[in-house]
Enzyme design. Structure first.
Site, short mmCIF file in Angstrom:
data_model
loop_
_atom_site.label_atom_id
_atom_site.label_comp_id
_atom_site.label_asym_id
_atom_site.label_seq_id
_atom_site.Cartn_x
_atom_site.Cartn_y
_atom_site.Cartn_z
N GLU A 159 52.49 63.61 7.56
CA GLU A 159 52.34 64.33 8.80
C GLU A 159 53.21 63.70 9.63
O GLU A 159 52.85 63.37 10.72
CB GLU A 159 50.70 64.36 9.47
CG GLU A 159 49.82 64.95 8.36
CD GLU A 159 48.37 64.94 9.02
OE1 GLU A 159 47.97 64.15 9.99
OE2 GLU A 159 47.66 65.64 8.73
N GLU A 167 45.86 69.91 -0.11
CA GLU A 167 44.52 69.89 0.58
C GLU A 167 43.90 71.36 0.96
O GLU A 167 43.53 71.69 2.13
CB GLU A 167 44.56 69.11 1.85
CG GLU A 167 45.44 67.83 1.71
CD GLU A 167 45.06 67.09 2.97
OE1 GLU A 167 44.73 67.43 3.94
OE2 GLU A 167 46.00 66.15 3.01
C1 GLA Z 1 44.71 65.60 7.05
C2 GLA Z 1 44.92 64.54 6.01
C3 GLA Z 1 43.61 64.36 5.20
C4 GLA Z 1 42.26 64.63 5.86
C5 GLA Z 1 42.37 65.83 6.35
C6 GLA Z 1 40.98 66.30 7.00
O1 GLA Z 1 44.96 66.92 6.42
O2 GLA Z 1 46.12 64.46 5.13
O3 GLA Z 1 43.64 63.05 4.32
O4 GLA Z 1 42.08 63.43 6.45
O5 GLA Z 1 43.34 65.86 7.38
O6 GLA Z 1 39.98 65.94 6.32
#
Ligand code: GLA
Length: 382
Positions: free
Chosen positions: A167, A275
């Site tokens: 990020e 994710e």
């Molecule tokens: C982001 C992070 C993850 C997690 C999610 C929410 O996407 O990369 O590690 O913290 O947020 O759970």
């Protein structure tokens, strides 16, 4: 045709179409019953790995069996983050992450490392010396090097890929990099290239990923492409892009997903979905505002929502299957709805239903549609 004949033909038609529908229903029913016995990892084995994010407590009892049955890749949801591992005295807290690695090994699963360098879930003490004075760029790079080498060496041979930087891109207008980050504040954008170089030096055999959210939004995709192109042009060892895929039913657009995959593939990068979840609520940025104003929405998982949710998941997997040559892994962010972070975020105590299995580990309609997904052709705009 006289009236008698007409009635006879109509009756036959009704009876036959009823029989056909019943046959179709029962064929679908049989297929679904079979699907109950099928597992995600087996269904997609020819295409890509299927993973889930986990915490050690989810690898006990019935959940242990469930996780090992459906998934062949694990990502520690929290316990490989700097917040969990880092200790200023050098005695890093590896035990919970080690438990996940042990489970993965015992069950023949891979482990994705998540995540080395991030502005969030990294303790303040990471950025200061023992007197509490903020580190300057050289000192912070020395800390980064120490951290990355300690962590990657600890998991050497057990973790096949790392999200090296998480990020780093901005969501704000034309701003490319997230400037409100302790990394950026001290090092500028160079910390990204530096982290990849350090990680590659520690273990050149591990695949190194850049991981971020919203990568199907045209603006963020453009920023990501620009950043990655620049990194690759300077010889920075980025192997792939992790698309987080925290999507929602309102704004997920299969065409945008396709465009992002195409853009990353064109750069020569491998793509992983890292994710995946699909909230039944509006995109969480909107929900955050609602939570602040005290009017956070609550939604029931009605049959109508379950159907739309399943339809969206089918669309997601159609695109993923179609691009399987470039996608090596698809990880869900949580094992079942019971454990999803979206029950807590952005509104604490909210009930969400973002995954393929309900709170009792039962497959939902979305599971069946994902298992049935085919790489059907989706119209492109041109
Ligand atoms: C982001 C992070 C993850 C997690 C999610 C929410 O996407 O990369 O590690 O913290 O947020 O759970």
């Amino acid at each position: 045709m006289n009236r008698f004949c007409f009635s006879l033909v109509s009756c036959l038609f009704v009876v036959m179409s009823g029989a056909l529908c019943a046959a179709e229903d029962s064929a679908q029913g049989a297929a679904r019953e079979k699907a109950q016995d099928q597992t995600l990892k087996n269904r997609f084995a020819p295409l890509f790995d299927v993973g889930t994010a986990v915490s050690p407590f989810q690898l006990e009892g019935l959940n242990a069996e469930f996780v090992a049955r459906h998934f062949n890749s694990l990502t520690p949801e929290n316990c490989m983050k700097p917040e969990a591992l880092y200790r200023p005295d050098g005695n890093y807290h590896f035990a919970p992450a080690d438990a996940i690695v042990r489970f993965a090994k015992a069950n023949g699963m891979k482990v994705r490392g998540h995540t080395l360098v991030w502005h969030s879930q990294t303790p303040r003490k990471f950025f200061v010396d023992h007197e509490g004075t903020p580190l300057d760029k050289d000192a912070l790079y020395a800390r980064m090097e120490e951290y990355i080498s300690k962590v990657m060496n600890h998991f050497r041979g057990d973790v096949y890929c790392w999200d090296v930087v998480n990020e780093a891109l901005s969501d704000e207008g034309d701003e490319i990099y997230r400037t409100r980050s302790p990394w950026f504040e001290v090092c500028g954008k160079d910390f990204i290239a530096h982290a990849f170089r350090v990680a590659h030096k520690v273990d050149p055999n591990v695949k190194l990923f850049y991981n971020d959210y919203n990568l199907i939004s045209p603006a963020k995709r453009e920023k990501a492409v620009r950043m990655l192109r620049e990194l690759l042009a300077s010889g920075v060892p980025v192997a792939g892009v992790g698309m987080q895929a925290h999507w929602d039913m309102e704004t997920f657009d299969p065409l945008e997903l396709q465009k992002s995959i195409d853009a990353f593939v064109e750069l020569g990068l491998e793509v992983q979905i890292t994710e995946l979840d699909l909230t039944i609520y509006p995109p969480y940025h909107g929900a955050q505002d609602a939570a602040r104003s005290g009017s956070a929405p609550r939604k029931d998982y009605t049959p109508e929502i379950e159907e739309r949710h399943a339809e969206k998941y089918a669309q997601v997997f159609e695109v993923l299957c179609r691009n399987a040559d470039h996608i090596t892994s698809v990880t869900f962010w949580g094992i079942t709805d019971r454990y999803s972070w979206l029950n807590m975020y952005p509104c604490p105590g909210r009930t969400d239903h973002p995954l393929l299995f309900d709170r009792e580990n039962r497959p939902k309609e979305a599971f069946h549609r994902v298992m049935e997904a085919k790489e059907s052709s989706i119209q492109t705009e041109e």
